[in-house]
Design an enzyme around this catalytic site. Structure first.
Site, PDB file in Angstrom:
ATOM      1  N   HIS A 324       0.748  -1.261   0.041  1.00 18.84           N
ATOM      2  CA  HIS A 324      -0.057   0.089   0.103  1.00 18.84           C
ATOM      3  C   HIS A 324       0.812   1.319   0.134  1.00 18.84           C
ATOM      4  CE1 HIS A 324      -3.032   2.928   1.214  1.00 18.84           C
ATOM      5  NE2 HIS A 324      -4.180   2.091   0.863  1.00 18.84           N
ATOM      6  N   ASP A 372      -7.356  -5.776   1.680  1.00 20.59           N
ATOM      7  CA  ASP A 372      -8.205  -6.601   0.758  1.00 20.59           C
ATOM      8  C   ASP A 372      -7.955  -8.102   1.117  1.00 20.59           C
ATOM      9  OD1 ASP A 372      -8.955  -4.374  -0.515  1.00 20.59           O
ATOM     10  OD2 ASP A 372      -6.947  -4.171  -1.783  1.00 20.59           O
TER      11      ASP A 372
END
Length: 433
Positions: A324, A372
């Site tokens: 990320h 996720d």
């Protein structure tokens, strides 16, 4: 300037050339490739080597140089702000700092361990929050919201294929606007309850949702996580609460920005949330949960994980569910939720596979799992219905969207950026030629 060997096309570089040009290690190159920053392809060499797009390498070099240049123009800085750049608007909601997430100054991970989703929604919607004032206000708000919630259309009455996001949009489209008639918090609670009923409706085989409502089997004060757990035949609702809370907000992400743009035009709250849902559905946002689910289910045993991950990386593809931009040392939301899932499902084959994937990715790329992957791990380990990971993401994030909309309504200004025109310039008038 990047130089290529005479035997290689000028549009591609070897791994050694890329590492030298960017001053990085091979593991970092793997990471860049997996994140889609550098494209690669196999060479015709018998050694099965790969070559890398020189254009992408040049772009990364330019970015590094721009970061070192103190004279970057304001216009260029504004353009870069749209791609994980400098902040472009003020907000009192969420802070991302030093690898942690805070909702109005409270650590989101700690909130997920100790509170309900409704508690945290009220933290985002109220300042000061009800956590410091007792919980009666929260109970009243969500009880009233439940009373006025909209019952979604039964799946049996819908023709054609509809995703869970489609269903949520359909529910919001049919909601009669009540803004101005009731406090914004109650309107927000009504929308969240309506989305909750939508998320659970397809999976009520034994007792249709309408029967539950008509027979008062859903009490106004029943916590949202407990209702979802009941709908999905899950014994412990704590993981549902944690997932919803960790998804509740994430600063000015793509869907939150879409909600704020809609709210800035004075679009009502249901339509502002529809903008968020449409944006969340994309594969680079909440829709990524489908890719992480496919990754986990494709691996039959932990022993296969490293081989599959290596094969994906060697093809120059990105492994979903890892890395990320805002968390170079790992997404705290994904880390926290995965640990909670491990604690709840210690003997799960799914968790064994997930841990093997994580170990391979850390070793090969240095990347850590994100939210996720954790949501998909929860869906599979708890044997929740397919797409429930995305449903949890959307439902949790709706609390943050409502908070962003409230903040934007209070701001009262239209969000209208300008575009830097880079196309063909108009020809001068004939009289000036």
């Amino acid at each position: 300037m990047i130089r290529t060997a005479d035997t290689q096309s000028a549009s591609f570089l070897s791994a050694r050339q890329v590492c030298a040009a960017l001053d990085i290690q091979p593991a970092t190159l793997y990471s860049y490739v997996s994140r889609g920053l550098i494209r690669s392809e196999e060479t015709k060499s018998t050694r099965r080597e790969r070559r890398y797009a020189a254009e992408d390498v040049a772009r990364l070099i330019a970015k590094k140089q721009n970061r070192r240049d103190p004279d970057v123009t304001a216009a260029k800085a504004a353009r870069e702000s749209l791609k994980w750049g400098v902040p472009v608007m003020e907000s009192t909601l969420t802070l991302i700092q030093d690898g942690r997430v805070y909702y109005r100054g409270r650590d989101a991970v700690e909130l997920a361990r100790e509170n309900s989703f409704e508690d945290v929604a009220m933290v985002l919607w109220s300042d000061p929050s009800p956590l410091s004032q007792g919980r009666e206000n929260k109970t009243d708000v969500f009880a009233l919201g439940r009373t006025w919630a909209v019952i979604p259309t039964p799946w049996s009455e819908i023709s054609g294929h509809m995703t869970i996001i489609d269903r949520m949009i359909d529910t919001l489209t049919g909601i009669e606007q009540r803004m101005g008639e009731v406090p914004m918090e109650i309107e927000g609670a009504r929308l969240i309850w309506s989305l909750t009923l939508t998320a659970g409706t397809p999976y009520l085989d034994a007792m249709p949702l309408l029967t539950w409502v008509m027979q008062d089997q859903i009490a106004p004060e029943e916590p949202i996580a407990e209702l979802l757990a009941r709908m999905w035949s899950l014994e412990d609702a704590r993981l549902i609460d944690a997932a919803l809370i960790l998804c509740a907000d994430h600063e000015l992400n793509a869907s939150a920005f879409a909600v704020r743009v809609a709210a800035s035009t004075d679009a009502d709250l249901p339509h502002a949330l529809i903008a968020g849902l449409a944006t969340l559905s994309g594969g680079k946002h909440g829709g990524a949960t489908a890719h992480t689910r496919a990754l986990i289910t494709h691996i039959e045993s932990p022993e296969q994980a490293r081989g599959l991950v290596t094969a994906v990386l060697n093809r120059g593809e990105r492994v979903p569910g890892f890395g990320h931009h805002l968390y170079p040392h790992g997404d705290p939301r994904g880390r926290a939720l995965l640990q909670m899932i491990r604690d709840a499902y210690r003997d799960s084959d799914v968790i064994a596979v997930v841990d093997a994937i994580c170990a391979a990715m850390l070793d090969l790329t240095g990347l850590h799992p994100n939210i996720d992957l954790a949501l998909s791990a929860l869906e599979l380990a708890a044997d929740l219905p397919e797409s429930s990971a995305l449903a949890l993401f959307a439902l949790g994030r709706s609390a943050g969207w409502i908070a962003h909309a409230m903040e934007q309504y209070a701001e009262g200004t239209l969000i209208r950026p300008r575009a830097a025109y880079v196309g063909k310039m108009p020809s001068p008038p004939a009289s000036l030629r």
